[in-house]
Write a protein that holds these residues in place. Structure first.
Motif, PDB file in Angstrom:
ATOM      1  N   GLN A 169       0.922  -1.218  -0.090  1.00 42.93           N
ATOM      2  CA  GLN A 169       0.053   0.027   0.004  1.00 42.93           C
ATOM      3  C   GLN A 169       0.894   1.096  -0.071  1.00 42.93           C
ATOM      4  OE1 GLN A 169      -2.147   1.064   3.645  1.00 42.93           O
ATOM      5  NE2 GLN A 169      -4.087   1.659   2.572  1.00 42.93           N
ATOM      6  N   MET A 170       1.928   1.349   0.749  1.00 42.20           N
ATOM      7  CA  MET A 170       2.779   2.711   0.834  1.00 42.20           C
ATOM      8  C   MET A 170       3.725   2.776  -0.506  1.00 42.20           C
ATOM      9  SD  MET A 170       2.245   4.047   3.871  1.00 42.20           S
ATOM     10  CE  MET A 170       4.010   5.291   3.929  1.00 42.20           C
ATOM     11  N   LYS A 171       3.727   1.767  -0.883  1.00 41.92           N
ATOM     12  CA  LYS A 171       4.404   1.769  -2.340  1.00 41.92           C
ATOM     13  C   LYS A 171       3.442   2.407  -3.431  1.00 41.92           C
ATOM     14  CE  LYS A 171       7.200  -0.760  -5.625  1.00 41.92           C
ATOM     15  NZ  LYS A 171       7.769  -2.046  -6.082  1.00 41.92           N
ATOM     16  N   ALA A 172       2.289   1.965  -3.380  1.00 43.63           N
ATOM     17  CA  ALA A 172       1.106   2.486  -4.191  1.00 43.63           C
ATOM     18  C   ALA A 172       0.957   4.058  -3.869  1.00 43.63           C
ATOM     19  CB  ALA A 172      -0.081   1.574  -3.981  1.00 43.63           C
ATOM     20  N   PHE A 173       1.004   4.399  -2.582  1.00 46.27           N
ATOM     21  CA  PHE A 173       0.461   5.892  -2.428  1.00 46.27           C
ATOM     22  C   PHE A 173       1.595   6.823  -2.914  1.00 46.27           C
ATOM     23  CE2 PHE A 173      -3.085   5.998   0.587  1.00 46.27           C
ATOM     24  CZ  PHE A 173      -3.529   4.714   0.336  1.00 46.27           C
ATOM     25  N   GLU A 174       2.660   6.264  -3.050  1.00 44.59           N
ATOM     26  CA  GLU A 174       3.835   7.215  -3.470  1.00 44.59           C
ATOM     27  C   GLU A 174       3.561   8.051  -4.683  1.00 44.59           C
ATOM     28  OE1 GLU A 174       7.858   5.189  -3.888  1.00 44.59           O
ATOM     29  OE2 GLU A 174       7.502   4.518  -1.832  1.00 44.59           O
ATOM     30  N   GLY A 175       3.497   9.428  -4.432  1.00 42.27           N
ATOM     31  CA  GLY A 175       3.372  10.342  -5.489  1.00 42.27           C
ATOM     32  C   GLY A 175       1.781  10.455  -6.159  1.00 42.27           C
ATOM     33  N   ALA A 176       0.889   9.762  -5.363  1.00 43.51           N
ATOM     34  CA  ALA A 176      -0.359   9.854  -5.850  1.00 43.51           C
ATOM     35  C   ALA A 176      -1.069  11.187  -5.760  1.00 43.51           C
ATOM     36  CB  ALA A 176      -1.294   8.548  -5.014  1.00 43.51           C
ATOM     37  N   ASP A 177      -1.861  11.282  -6.665  1.00 41.40           N
ATOM     38  CA  ASP A 177      -2.542  12.703  -6.693  1.00 41.40           C
ATOM     39  C   ASP A 177      -4.038  12.570  -6.102  1.00 41.40           C
ATOM     40  OD1 ASP A 177      -0.753  14.407  -8.103  1.00 41.40           O
ATOM     41  OD2 ASP A 177      -0.965  12.836  -9.754  1.00 41.40           O
ATOM     42  N   PHE A 178      -4.621  11.129  -6.112  1.00 40.89           N
ATOM     43  CA  PHE A 178      -5.862  10.921  -5.518  1.00 40.89           C
ATOM     44  C   PHE A 178      -5.967   9.535  -4.959  1.00 40.89           C
ATOM     45  CE2 PHE A 178      -6.735  14.116  -9.288  1.00 40.89           C
ATOM     46  CZ  PHE A 178      -7.707  14.640  -8.585  1.00 40.89           C
ATOM     47  N   ILE A 179      -6.379   9.699  -3.835  1.00 42.05           N
ATOM     48  CA  ILE A 179      -6.568   8.167  -3.018  1.00 42.05           C
ATOM     49  C   ILE A 179      -8.077   7.845  -2.913  1.00 42.05           C
ATOM     50  CG2 ILE A 179      -6.158   7.079  -0.748  1.00 42.05           C
ATOM     51  CD1 ILE A 179      -3.668   7.688  -2.436  1.00 42.05           C
ATOM     52  N   TYR A 180      -8.530   6.688  -3.552  1.00 38.26           N
ATOM     53  CA  TYR A 180      -9.820   6.294  -3.654  1.00 38.26           C
ATOM     54  C   TYR A 180      -9.761   5.334  -2.738  1.00 38.26           C
ATOM     55  CZ  TYR A 180     -14.576   5.961  -5.483  1.00 38.26           C
ATOM     56  OH  TYR A 180     -16.060   5.563  -5.668  1.00 38.26           O
ATOM     57  N   ALA A 181     -10.421   5.236  -1.580  1.00 39.04           N
ATOM     58  CA  ALA A 181     -10.289   4.279  -0.395  1.00 39.04           C
ATOM     59  C   ALA A 181     -11.988   3.298  -0.691  1.00 39.04           C
ATOM     60  CB  ALA A 181     -10.413   4.698   1.024  1.00 39.04           C
ATOM     61  N   MET A 195      -6.037  -3.381  10.384  1.00 40.43           N
ATOM     62  CA  MET A 195      -6.200  -1.774  10.567  1.00 40.43           C
ATOM     63  C   MET A 195      -5.046  -1.108   9.966  1.00 40.43           C
ATOM     64  SD  MET A 195      -9.420  -1.126  11.915  1.00 40.43           S
ATOM     65  CE  MET A 195      -9.276  -0.109  13.179  1.00 40.43           C
ATOM     66  N   ASN A 196      -3.900  -1.558   9.507  1.00 40.00           N
ATOM     67  CA  ASN A 196      -2.727  -1.049   8.925  1.00 40.00           C
ATOM     68  C   ASN A 196      -3.102  -0.502   7.526  1.00 40.00           C
ATOM     69  OD1 ASN A 196      -0.445  -1.131  10.792  1.00 40.00           O
ATOM     70  ND2 ASN A 196      -0.697  -3.341  10.499  1.00 40.00           N
ATOM     71  N   TRP A 197      -4.212  -0.994   7.052  1.00 44.11           N
ATOM     72  CA  TRP A 197      -4.675  -0.718   5.658  1.00 44.11           C
ATOM     73  C   TRP A 197      -5.776   0.633   5.783  1.00 44.11           C
ATOM     74  CZ3 TRP A 197      -3.579  -2.264   0.637  1.00 44.11           C
ATOM     75  CH2 TRP A 197      -2.727  -3.185   0.506  1.00 44.11           C
ATOM     76  N   THR A 198      -5.977   0.949   7.035  1.00 44.31           N
ATOM     77  CA  THR A 198      -6.829   2.305   7.413  1.00 44.31           C
ATOM     78  C   THR A 198      -6.101   3.394   6.836  1.00 44.31           C
ATOM     79  OG1 THR A 198      -7.985   1.236   9.183  1.00 44.31           O
ATOM     80  CG2 THR A 198      -8.114   3.680   8.953  1.00 44.31           C
ATOM     81  N   VAL A 199      -6.719   4.289   5.888  1.00 44.02           N
ATOM     82  CA  VAL A 199      -5.908   5.361   5.333  1.00 44.02           C
ATOM     83  C   VAL A 199      -5.791   6.438   6.536  1.00 44.02           C
ATOM     84  CG1 VAL A 199      -6.042   7.130   3.543  1.00 44.02           C
ATOM     85  CG2 VAL A 199      -6.644   4.874   3.032  1.00 44.02           C
ATOM     86  N   THR A 200      -4.690   6.919   6.924  1.00 46.62           N
ATOM     87  CA  THR A 200      -4.289   7.811   7.719  1.00 46.62           C
ATOM     88  C   THR A 200      -3.333   8.777   7.299  1.00 46.62           C
ATOM     89  OG1 THR A 200      -2.422   6.426   8.929  1.00 46.62           O
ATOM     90  CG2 THR A 200      -4.666   5.942   9.662  1.00 46.62           C
ATOM     91  N   ASP A 201      -2.858   9.621   8.272  1.00 45.83           N
ATOM     92  CA  ASP A 201      -1.804  10.725   7.693  1.00 45.83           C
ATOM     93  C   ASP A 201      -0.542  10.066   7.241  1.00 45.83           C
ATOM     94  OD1 ASP A 201      -3.696  13.038   8.321  1.00 45.83           O
ATOM     95  OD2 ASP A 201      -3.155  12.741  10.315  1.00 45.83           O
ATOM     96  N   ARG A 202      -0.236   8.799   7.834  1.00 46.84           N
ATOM     97  CA  ARG A 202       0.976   8.223   7.714  1.00 46.84           C
ATOM     98  C   ARG A 202       1.239   7.823   6.169  1.00 46.84           C
ATOM     99  NH1 ARG A 202       1.857   2.570   7.081  1.00 46.84           N
ATOM    100  NH2 ARG A 202      -0.297   2.192   7.792  1.00 46.84           N
ATOM    101  N   GLN A 203       0.076   7.128   5.568  1.00 55.23           N
ATOM    102  CA  GLN A 203       0.096   6.730   4.169  1.00 55.23           C
ATOM    103  C   GLN A 203      -0.079   8.214   3.254  1.00 55.23           C
ATOM    104  OE1 GLN A 203      -2.108   5.445   6.216  1.00 55.23           O
ATOM    105  NE2 GLN A 203      -2.637   3.314   5.395  1.00 55.23           N
ATOM    106  N   VAL A 263       3.117  10.328   2.077  1.00 60.00           N
ATOM    107  CA  VAL A 263       3.972   9.914   0.883  1.00 60.00           C
ATOM    108  C   VAL A 263       3.525  10.243  -0.401  1.00 60.00           C
ATOM    109  CG1 VAL A 263       5.286   7.979   2.178  1.00 60.00           C
ATOM    110  CG2 VAL A 263       3.020   7.411   0.573  1.00 60.00           C
ATOM    111  N   THR A 264       2.276  10.640  -0.401  1.00 55.86           N
ATOM    112  CA  THR A 264       1.523  11.118  -1.699  1.00 55.86           C
ATOM    113  C   THR A 264       1.745  12.452  -2.329  1.00 55.86           C
ATOM    114  OG1 THR A 264      -0.233  12.200  -0.782  1.00 55.86           O
ATOM    115  CG2 THR A 264      -0.451   9.803  -0.845  1.00 55.86           C
ATOM    116  N   ASN A 265       1.432  12.709  -3.532  1.00 57.70           N
ATOM    117  CA  ASN A 265       1.596  14.292  -3.769  1.00 57.70           C
ATOM    118  C   ASN A 265       0.638  15.180  -3.495  1.00 57.70           C
ATOM    119  OD1 ASN A 265       2.570  16.242  -5.398  1.00 57.70           O
ATOM    120  ND2 ASN A 265       1.428  15.524  -7.189  1.00 57.70           N
ATOM    121  N   ASN A 266       0.376  15.093  -2.076  1.00 58.40           N
ATOM    122  CA  ASN A 266      -0.570  16.180  -1.327  1.00 58.40           C
ATOM    123  C   ASN A 266      -2.252  15.595  -2.024  1.00 58.40           C
ATOM    124  OD1 ASN A 266      -1.538  18.339   0.331  1.00 58.40           O
ATOM    125  ND2 ASN A 266      -1.595  19.493  -1.617  1.00 58.40           N
ATOM    126  N   ALA A 267      -1.936  14.335  -1.873  1.00 58.24           N
ATOM    127  CA  ALA A 267      -3.195  13.651  -2.473  1.00 58.24           C
ATOM    128  C   ALA A 267      -4.544  14.264  -1.937  1.00 58.24           C
ATOM    129  CB  ALA A 267      -3.229  12.138  -2.714  1.00 58.24           C
TER     130      ALA A 267
END
Lengths: 316, 316, 316
Positions: free
Chosen positions: B223-235, B252-260, B263-267
Motif C-alpha cells: 500500500q505504501m508503495k502504491a501511495f507514493e506520488g499519488a494525486d488521488f486516493i480512492y478508498a 487496520m494497517n490498511w486504514t488510510v491515515t496521515d501516515r500513508q 507519501v502522496t503528492n498532497n493527494a
C-alpha cells in the motif's frame, strides 16, 4: 360521484369506460385539471400496481401526489370507539382521518380485510370511517370487500381483447398458500354483472362468495365444465366467506394449466397480480401468448386516472 | 445509449463529461425536457446519495419522479424461473418488471450483490431481468457488480480537482466490519481504464478483483508503495472475489491515515460514502483539507442528471 | 431568519402570524416562489401531521419536495465524533448532513429526544449538527426540546378562536402509558410567553419543565384551580425533566374530562395530536363541540408554509 368504492358509485359506467379509453389514447389531455389539487394515498397494506398506477394517474392530471405508508412513517391507528388507548396504538382514526382530509383534495385508501371478524370486514369499517370523517372524496385502492379500480381495469381489458359482442367470462378459484380476502372476486363479479357478458363463477364447494355480490348467479363447481367455450379466464384465490377466512382446499387440480385452457374458446388469461406461479397458474399459461396480465395491469393507470378525472370535474 | 449499466453504455465518454459539467453550471437548463415523463426508482437496498441525487436529477429535468421501496411498500419478489411459489414471495419479477415499465418512461434500479452465489451476482440476474422485461430504458443505481453513476461522479470529481493532465489515481482497499460487494471498485477500475489517468490498485493478497474488470492491470500489494506520488486516493472496502464474499482481513494497517497520505503528492482523498470512520479512514484525513468526499457526493447529482438527459434525448 | 428552530428565530412574530393568515386565505398566492427549489424532509421518527403538512406546504409554494425516512431507506447514522465505526451504523452524520445539503435548498428535520442523556437532548445535538454542516437553512420538524411548527400553529389557532383580547391559556399535563419528550410543552410555553395571553402551566409535582423554558413562570399543581375561567385548555403528556425521562405518575384524575372543563370559561380543547383517548382526554371532551384539535392540525399547513415562504424570500 362523491366517492369511489364500487361500480355503483359511477354516474354512468358507459361514460366511465369512454373516458378511460380517451385517457389511454392521450394521457396528458387533462394535465392542468389537477393543478393545485393534492392527491393523498394512504396505505395500510402492501401495493405495487395500485401504488404506482394511482400516483402516475394523479401526476398525469397535474395533481400534487403525496404517498403515506401509515404503518411505516406514521402512527398505528386505533379504529374502535370508546377504548382506553393505553396500548400500542397512539393515534385514533377519528383524529387521523379528518386531519389527513385537511391536507388534500382527494384521499386514496388501501385497507385489506383483517379476517378477525366477518361483520367488521363486510361493514367496511375502515374505508367507511374515511368517508364519514375525511371531508373530501375517498377512492378505494382496495378495501375489505372490493377492489373497484382493479375491476374497472379488468372491464377495460376485456373490452379491448374481446372478439365477440358478448364474451364468456369465467372467474375461477385457484389454490394459494395463504388466506386471501374476497375483495377482488367480489368486486369482479359485482362489476361484471353490470355488463351483458356471460359470467360464470367456478370454485370448490365451500368457497361461495357473499350473496350480496353473487345475486342470482349460481356457482359452477365443475371447473372443466365452466371453462368450456370461455373467452376469458380470470383466476384468483380467495379464502372462504361462509367459514370466514378459512383455507378449505389447496387442491392443485384447480391450478390453471394448459389442460383446462384447452377446452376454452382460445381464452385470454387474466389475473390481478401479484400471482403465485405454479399455484394459481402454470408457467406455460402465464408466459403463453394468451396471457394478458400485463396489459391488464397497464389499464390500472387508466381506470385510476378516469376516476380521479371524474372527481376533479366535480370540484370545479 | 439504450440503458445505463456501465461506462461502456455511453455513446461518448467525452460528451457525457461535457454534458455533466454543463448541467452543473446550469441545472435547470433542460427543465422542460422531462415534461410528462416519469422516472421510477426501484430500491431493493438502502440508499442515501443515490436516492436523493437521482430524484433531484429527475426533478431538475422536469420529470415526474416516483420512488418505490419494493421490499417495504411492495411485495417480495421471486426471481427464479420454474418454481412453485408457495413460500414467502408473492410476486414474480417476470410480472413485476413489465408492469412497472408500463407506469414510467425510465426505471432506475438498485439491487446489490447477494453473495449467495458468485455466478448469480456476476451475471447481474436482477438488473438483466429489468433490461429484458421492462420495455423502457433502465439505469443502474448500483447493481451486483457495478455502480456506474458513482464512477461517473468520481470521474467528474477528479477532472475538477486534478492539477496535472495525467494524475496518479490509487484505489486502495481498507478494512470494514462487514462483507461488502465489489460493485464500487469494479466500476471505478472499469471507468478509470477509459481515461488516460495513471491507475494503481492496491489491496492485501486475496482481494484481487475479477479479471474482467482488471484486464491487464496488476495489483500492487504494498500500500505504501502504491501511495507514493499519488494525486488521488480512492478508498473502499470489498469482500474477496476469488474466495467469494469472504472477509480475509481486517488489518487496520490498511486504514488510510496521515501516515500513508504523507507519501502522496498532497493527494486528495475520495470515498463513495457511506464511510466507516477510523476503519476505512482516520478522522484526521476525512476531516482534513484534502478530503473531497462531499464535492464527490455532490457530483452524483450531475452524473445522474446527465444520464437521464441523454436517455430523454433519445425519446424525442 | 436563517434557520427555524424556535420562536426566537423569527424576525417578527407579528409578521409571521400575518403571513400565515394570508396563506390560509390564499394558499397558492406564492405558487411560483419555490420554482427550482427543493425541500428535503429528513425523518428520524414517525410523523403524520408534520410529514403531510410540510410536504403540502412546500408543494403549495411550487417547491420540489423529497421525503427521506433515514432509518428506513437510508443508513443508520453515527452521531458521535471520534468513534471507530465498527458497529451497526455505517454512516456518520458529519458526511450525511453536508451531502444532503448539496441536494436541496431547505432541509426539514425531525429528530426526537432519545432520553439516554439529558445533556445530549438539551444541547440539541442532532439538529445542531444539521445547522452546523448542512450549508442550507434548516427547519425543525420537532427536535429534542422544541416543536416550533406546532407552537406556531397553536398560536394561529388561539388567535382564530379567542373571544377576548387576552385569553387565559392553560397547559395541562395528562397521563400516558409511555415516556414522552418535553418538546411540545417546552415549545408551547416558550411561544406563548412571546404573546400577552395569560399562561398557566399545571402538572403533578415532579413534572416541572426546564427553567430555560419556564422563566419566571411558576407551575400550578392544582389542576382544577388552573382550569378555573380558562379560555383554552392545551393538554399534553410529558416525562419528567428533573428525574429525566421518568414516568412519575399515571394518575387518571389528570385526564381531561367534562369534570374539569366545567370550571372553565367554556374553554376550547387543544392537543397537538396524536392523542390517546381516555388517557389524555375523554371521548366526550375531544368529540365535543369545544374540541378544536382538527382546525389546530389544519393550521400546521400554514405555519409550515409561512416558515418556508420566509426562508425562500431570503434566497432571492
Amino acid at each position: 360521484m362523491k366517492h369511489f368504492t364500487s361500480v355503483h358509485d359511477l354516474d354512468s359506467l358507459d361514460e366511465a369506460l369512454k373516458l378511460a379509453f380517451e385517457l389511454k389514447k392521450d394521457p396528458y389531455k387533462y394535465q392542468t385539471l389537477g393543478k393545485n389539487k393534492t392527491l393523498l394515498l394512504v396505505f395500510f397494506n402492501s401495493s405495487l400496481r395500485t401504488r404506482l398506477s394511482t400516483q402516475k394517474a394523479g401526476l398525469n392530471l397535474g395533481m400534487n401526489v403525496i404517498v403515506f405508508d401509515i404503518n411505516e412513517g406514521g402512527w398505528k391507528l386505533e379504529t374502535e370507539l370508546g377504548v382506553i388507548m393505553d396500548g400500542d396504538k397512539p393515534e385514533h382514526i377519528r383524529e387521523a382521518v379528518p386531519v389527513i382530509g385537511k391536507y388534500c383534495d382527494i384521499i386514496g385508501v388501501r385497507s385489506f380485510a383483517k379476517f378477525e371478524n366477518r361483520e367488521d370486514d363486510y361493514q367496511e369499517k375502515i374505508i367507511q370511517q374515511f368517508i364519514d370523517y375525511a371531508g373530501v372524496p375517498v377512492v378505494s385502492m382496495e378495501a375489505a370487500t372490493r377492489h373497484p379500480l382493479q375491476s374497472f381495469a379488468d372491464h377495460l381489458t376485456i373490452e379491448e381483447f374481446k372478439t365477440k359482442e358478448r364474451p364468456k367470462v369465467v372467474l375461477t378459484w385457484a389454490p394459494h398458500p395463504r388466506a386471501l380476502p374476497q375483495a377482488v372476486p367480489n368486486s369482479f363479479v359485482e362489476w361484471m354483472r353490470q355488463t351483458d357478458y356471460e359470467l360464470v363463477v367456478t370454485h370448490p364447494e365451500g368457497y361461495e362468495l357473499a350473496p350480496e355480490f353473487m345475486g342470482d348467479l349460481k356457482p359452477e363447481y365443475d371447473q372443466m365444465k365452466a371453462f368450456e367455450g370461455a373467452d376469458f379466464i380470470y383466476a384468483k384465490n380467495w379464502a372462504a366467506y361462509n367459514d370466514y377466512g378459512k383455507i378449505l382446499s389447496k387442491d392443485m387440480n384447480w391450478t390453471v394449466t394448459d389442460r383446462q385452457m384447452a377446452v376454452t374458446n382460445n381464452a385470454k388469461f387474466m389475473h390481478c397480480l401479484p400471482v403465485r406461479r405454479n399455484m394459481i397458474v402454470s408457467d406455460s399459461v402465464i408466459d403463453g401468448p394468451n396471457s394478458i396480465v400485463v396489459p391488464e395491469a397497464e389499464n390500472r393507470l387508466f381506470s385510476a386516472q378516469a376516476v380521479l378525472k371524474m372527481l376533479l370535474d366535480q370540484m370545479k
